[in-house]
Design an enzyme around this catalytic site. Structure first.
Site, PDB file in Angstrom:
ATOM      1  N   LYS A   1       0.853  -1.193   0.000  1.00 55.37           N
ATOM      2  CA  LYS A   1       0.000   0.000   0.000  1.00 55.37           C
ATOM      3  C   LYS A   1       0.887   1.241   0.000  1.00 55.37           C
ATOM      4  O   LYS A   1       1.407   1.654   1.017  1.00 55.37           O
ATOM      5  CB  LYS A   1      -0.955   0.064   1.184  1.00 55.37           C
ATOM      6  CG  LYS A   1      -2.063   1.074   0.870  1.00 55.37           C
ATOM      7  CD  LYS A   1      -2.642   1.828   2.029  1.00 55.37           C
ATOM      8  CE  LYS A   1      -1.839   2.934   2.606  1.00 55.37           C
ATOM      9  NZ  LYS A   1      -1.679   4.136   1.750  1.00 55.37           N
TER      10      LYS A   1
ATOM     11  N   GLY B   1       7.119   5.084   8.255  1.00 55.97           N
ATOM     12  CA  GLY B   1       6.270   6.261   8.397  1.00 55.97           C
ATOM     13  C   GLY B   1       6.444   6.886   9.765  1.00 55.97           C
ATOM     14  O   GLY B   1       7.516   6.780  10.383  1.00 55.97           O
ATOM     15  N   SER B   2       5.382   7.519  10.250  1.00 55.34           N
ATOM     16  CA  SER B   2       5.475   8.274  11.498  1.00 55.34           C
ATOM     17  C   SER B   2       5.390   7.357  12.721  1.00 55.34           C
ATOM     18  O   SER B   2       4.904   6.229  12.643  1.00 55.34           O
ATOM     19  CB  SER B   2       4.357   9.303  11.540  1.00 55.34           C
ATOM     20  OG  SER B   2       3.111   8.639  11.528  1.00 55.34           O
TER      21      SER B   2
ATOM     22  N   GLY C   1       3.021   4.127  13.212  1.00 58.05           N
ATOM     23  CA  GLY C   1       3.765   2.884  13.455  1.00 58.05           C
ATOM     24  C   GLY C   1       3.256   2.140  14.676  1.00 58.05           C
ATOM     25  O   GLY C   1       3.116   0.912  14.663  1.00 58.05           O
TER      26      GLY C   1
ATOM     27  N   GLU D   1      10.123   1.291  10.585  1.00 63.25           N
ATOM     28  CA  GLU D   1      11.144   2.311  10.315  1.00 63.25           C
ATOM     29  C   GLU D   1      10.447   3.648  10.481  1.00 63.25           C
ATOM     30  O   GLU D   1       9.660   4.060   9.638  1.00 63.25           O
ATOM     31  CB  GLU D   1      11.718   2.114   8.918  1.00 63.25           C
ATOM     32  CG  GLU D   1      13.093   2.723   8.777  1.00 63.25           C
ATOM     33  CD  GLU D   1      13.049   4.006   8.008  1.00 63.25           C
ATOM     34  OE1 GLU D   1      13.028   5.087   8.656  1.00 63.25           O
ATOM     35  OE2 GLU D   1      13.021   3.954   6.770  1.00 63.25           O
TER      36      GLU D   1
ATOM     37  N   CYS E   1      13.564  10.479   6.548  1.00 67.66           N
ATOM     38  CA  CYS E   1      13.559  10.044   7.959  1.00 67.66           C
ATOM     39  C   CYS E   1      14.966  10.094   8.550  1.00 67.66           C
ATOM     40  O   CYS E   1      15.132  10.352   9.735  1.00 67.66           O
ATOM     41  CB  CYS E   1      12.923   8.679   8.128  1.00 67.66           C
ATOM     42  SG  CYS E   1      13.261   7.573   6.800  1.00 67.66           S
TER      43      CYS E   1
ATOM     44  N   GLU F   1      10.510  15.588  15.236  1.00 65.53           N
ATOM     45  CA  GLU F   1      10.843  15.531  13.819  1.00 65.53           C
ATOM     46  C   GLU F   1       9.998  16.545  13.056  1.00 65.53           C
ATOM     47  O   GLU F   1       8.772  16.506  13.104  1.00 65.53           O
ATOM     48  CB  GLU F   1      10.568  14.114  13.307  1.00 65.53           C
ATOM     49  CG  GLU F   1      10.988  13.912  11.878  1.00 65.53           C
ATOM     50  CD  GLU F   1      10.782  12.476  11.411  1.00 65.53           C
ATOM     51  OE1 GLU F   1       9.704  11.922  11.690  1.00 65.53           O
ATOM     52  OE2 GLU F   1      11.690  11.925  10.785  1.00 65.53           O
TER      53      GLU F   1
HETATM   54  P1  ADP Z   1       2.203  10.939   7.271  1.00 67.87           P
HETATM   55  O1  ADP Z   1       1.581  11.429   8.534  1.00 67.87           O
HETATM   56  O2  ADP Z   1       3.380  11.726   6.858  1.00 67.87           O
HETATM   57  O3  ADP Z   1       1.242  10.723   6.135  1.00 67.87           O
HETATM   58  P2  ADP Z   1       2.055   8.191   8.059  1.00 67.87           P
HETATM   59  O4  ADP Z   1       2.966   7.468   8.956  1.00 67.87           O
HETATM   60  O5  ADP Z   1       0.684   8.456   8.583  1.00 67.87           O
HETATM   61  O6  ADP Z   1       2.802   9.523   7.651  1.00 67.87           O
HETATM   62  O7  ADP Z   1       1.938   7.445   6.667  1.00 67.87           O
HETATM   63  C1  ADP Z   1       2.801   6.442   6.200  1.00 67.87           C
HETATM   64  C2  ADP Z   1       1.993   5.361   5.525  1.00 67.87           C
HETATM   65  O8  ADP Z   1       1.116   4.780   6.504  1.00 67.87           O
HETATM   66  C3  ADP Z   1       1.087   5.831   4.391  1.00 67.87           C
HETATM   67  O9  ADP Z   1       1.031   4.832   3.384  1.00 67.87           O
HETATM   68  C4  ADP Z   1      -0.264   5.952   5.078  1.00 67.87           C
HETATM   69  O10 ADP Z   1      -1.361   5.829   4.197  1.00 67.87           O
HETATM   70  C5  ADP Z   1      -0.215   4.770   6.024  1.00 67.87           C
HETATM   71  N1  ADP Z   1      -1.124   4.863   7.162  1.00 67.87           N
HETATM   72  C6  ADP Z   1      -1.608   5.982   7.750  1.00 67.87           C
HETATM   73  N2  ADP Z   1      -2.435   5.668   8.767  1.00 67.87           N
HETATM   74  C7  ADP Z   1      -2.473   4.307   8.831  1.00 67.87           C
HETATM   75  C8  ADP Z   1      -3.137   3.360   9.677  1.00 67.87           C
HETATM   76  N3  ADP Z   1      -3.937   3.743  10.661  1.00 67.87           N
HETATM   77  N4  ADP Z   1      -2.901   2.041   9.453  1.00 67.87           N
HETATM   78  C9  ADP Z   1      -2.080   1.634   8.479  1.00 67.87           C
HETATM   79  N5  ADP Z   1      -1.447   2.476   7.641  1.00 67.87           N
HETATM   80  C10 ADP Z   1      -1.634   3.794   7.809  1.00 67.87           C
END
Ligand code: ADP
Ligand code: MG
Length: 489
Positions: free
Chosen positions: A184, A237-238, A242, A259, A293, A393
């Site tokens: 995804k 991601g964040s 995470g 990560e 990151c 960050e």
């Molecule tokens: P940002 O806040 O910069 O968009 P995220 O960590 O939220 O960073 O996003 C990283 C990835 O995680 C993206 O592909 C996002 O669609 C996905 N994502 C965001 N929220 C969720 C969630 N609740 N469960 C799984 N994946 C998610």
């Protein structure tokens, strides 16, 4: 800078997901528009998947585990990965253009990323037939050995800052080890992952082995990490997201690689080669406009070279003009208005807290790109370790400078955040550099070159930066499970 001003959008960009080798729209019929952040124009659209679409993708990936893919020899898997690398290289210019249009990054960076994505497939292609187990000596009456089996369906949740390269980083080792995958990509940047799905099929990957679903985090990423048939989730991601992914994966006891973010220091000791240090610091914070990151977002500098470093960094930052990534501007836009607001908010708060802004510190207007989301390259001077901007960050082109009076203090300031992704040091003293490597709590240490290393060097974090390792041979540990067979003979 040559202004090519050719910002045209390539024809025939993908508009469908790839599930079971077929182009698929979202069951709910919705679509997400993807935007060129330098201009604000819409450049494409892809499906807005929901839990039913996710289930369909995971079911396909599960079936594919038992299908033709299972009978591939490891060498045959490797050949498909080599072919994938070749096809990525053949399409490199198109992929780079799309990546720049979607993410805003300068085209030279996008070209580098596409080559790195090809490099991941090549690197893991070579290991596919060399993943072998152990024999365990239990004496003459037993024979015992281990098998490295695929873990099963692997999920890959991808961020928007390095779209194709992060997809390749997870999918290549997963496939090398015989798994199947559901990817995804981020809702801001899904096009190149969709293009990769088509490349993998052309390279001979059986249908269903790598499926790409597009959609938003909560509605598509959430159901993916929650799916009971997913055995491992690789997430980049964040920190907040995470933790959610880890909690959802725990419900069905899936393993995770996380990560997450960083607040990585670049230490410059008084004896450093300052030219190399300046170059390293500028790249560390302004690559991809700081949306990295592993960005070096804190300069930790020894007092005798503080003034010189400041002068040179301010001059370097001010020389970076902003523009369209397709014109190969020194600095491109941020990913979105939301990200721009976030970065501006941090800097405005710092200013309100009397932190001095040495350069930048404002939203930037770029002529001809009025719809773009640009932020000026920024340096915050003499920031205390407990300041919010030194702890959190920002994910933008904002460098915090912290001054120290000894190499020991540099180590303690380097360790003064909740993150532990990367730490860099510039010094000519090898003992000091290696003491730093020993004493700093981070997954990677860069000595005398920030971002040193690449595909072959393991990457991941400690503390809130996450756990598990990607890249290198270390990444493979997430993608096979050890089965031990012991016989009484
Ligand atoms: P940002 O806040 O910069 O968009 P995220 O960590 O939220 O960073 O996003 C990283 C990835 O995680 C993206 O592909 C996002 O669609 C996905 N994502 C965001 N929220 C969720 C969630 N609740 N469960 C799984 N994946 C998610
Ligand atoms: Mg976009």
């Amino acid at each position: 800078m040559t202004q090519t001003r050719d910002w045209s959008i390539p024809q025939d960009l993908p508009e469908t997901m790839v599930i079971g080798g077929e182009p698929v729209t979202a069951g709910g019929g919705g679509a997400i528009e993807t935007i060129d952040p330098a201009t604000g124009r819409i450049i494409g659209r892809f499906p807005d998947a929901d839990a039913n679409d996710v289930d369909r993708a995971v079911t396909n990936a599960k079936q594919a585990l038992q299908g033709e893919w299972r009978s591939f020899t490891p060498a045959a898997r490797g050949r498909i990965l080599y072919q994938t690398a070749a096809l990525i290289r053949a399409d490199a210019e198109l992929l780079a253009r799309v990546e720049t249009l979607e993410s805003g990054k300068p085209i030279r960076e996008a070209r580098g990323d596409i080559e790195t994505a090809a490099g991941y497939f090549e690197y893991y292609a070579g290991i596919a037939d060399k993943l072998q187990g152990d024999t365990i000596p239990l004496g003459p009456d037993y024979m015992s050995f281990t098998l490295h089996e695929p873990v099963g369906v692997t999920a890959h949740i991808i961020p928007w800052n390095f779209p194709l390269v992060t997809t390749a980083r997870g999918v290549a080792p997963a496939l090398a080890a015989g798994n199947t995958a559901v990817v995804k990509p981020a809702e801001q940047t899904s096009l190149t992952s969709l293009m990769l799905a088509e490349i993998l099929l052309r390279a001979g990957l059986p249908a269903g082995v790598c499926n790409i679903i597009t959609g938003f985090g909560p509605s598509a990423g959430g159901p993916l990490s929650a799916h009971p048939d997913v055995a491992h989730v690789t997430f980049t991601g964040s920190v907040v997201t995470g933790k959610t992914v880890m909690q959802t994966a725990a419900e069905h006891v899936a393993s995770v690689t996380l990560e997450l973010g960083g607040k990585s220091p670049v230490v410059v000791l008084a004896d450093a080669d300052l030219e190399a240090a300046v170059e390293g610091c500028l790249k560390a914070i302004y690559l991809n406009a700081g949306q990295v990151c592993s960005a070096g977002s804190r300069l930790v500098v020894e007092r005798p070279v503080y003034a010189q470093m400041m002068d040179r960094l301010v001059a370097g930052a001010e020389a970076l003009t902003l523009g369209h990534g397709l014109d190969d501007a020194p600095l491109g836009p941020l990913i979105s208005q939301q990200q721009l607001d976030r970065v501006a908010g941090y800097v405005d708060n710092a200013r309100a807290a009397s932190i001095s802004v040495a350069t930048g510190g404002h939203v930037a207007e770029v002529e001809g790109l009025e719809g773009g989301v640009f932020y000026a390259p920024t340096i915050l001077d003499d920031v205390a370790t407990d300041a919010i901007v030194a702890q959190e960050e920002i994910f933008g082109p904002v460098l915090c400078v912290q001054v120290v009076d000894s190499p020991e203090e540099a180590i303690s300031v380097a360790n003064s955040t909740e993150f532990g992704l990367v730490a860099g040091i510039y010094t000519r003293d090898v003992t000091r550099a290696l003491n730093f490597a020993r004493d700093v709590d981070a997954g990677q240490i860069f000595i005398n070159q920030y971002f040193a290393g690449g595909i072959a060097t393991p990457f991941g974090g400690t503390k809130n930066s996450g756990f598990g390792r990607e890249k290198g041979l270390a990444a493979l540990a997430s993608y096979y499970q050890v089965k031990c067979v012991t016989a009484r003979i």
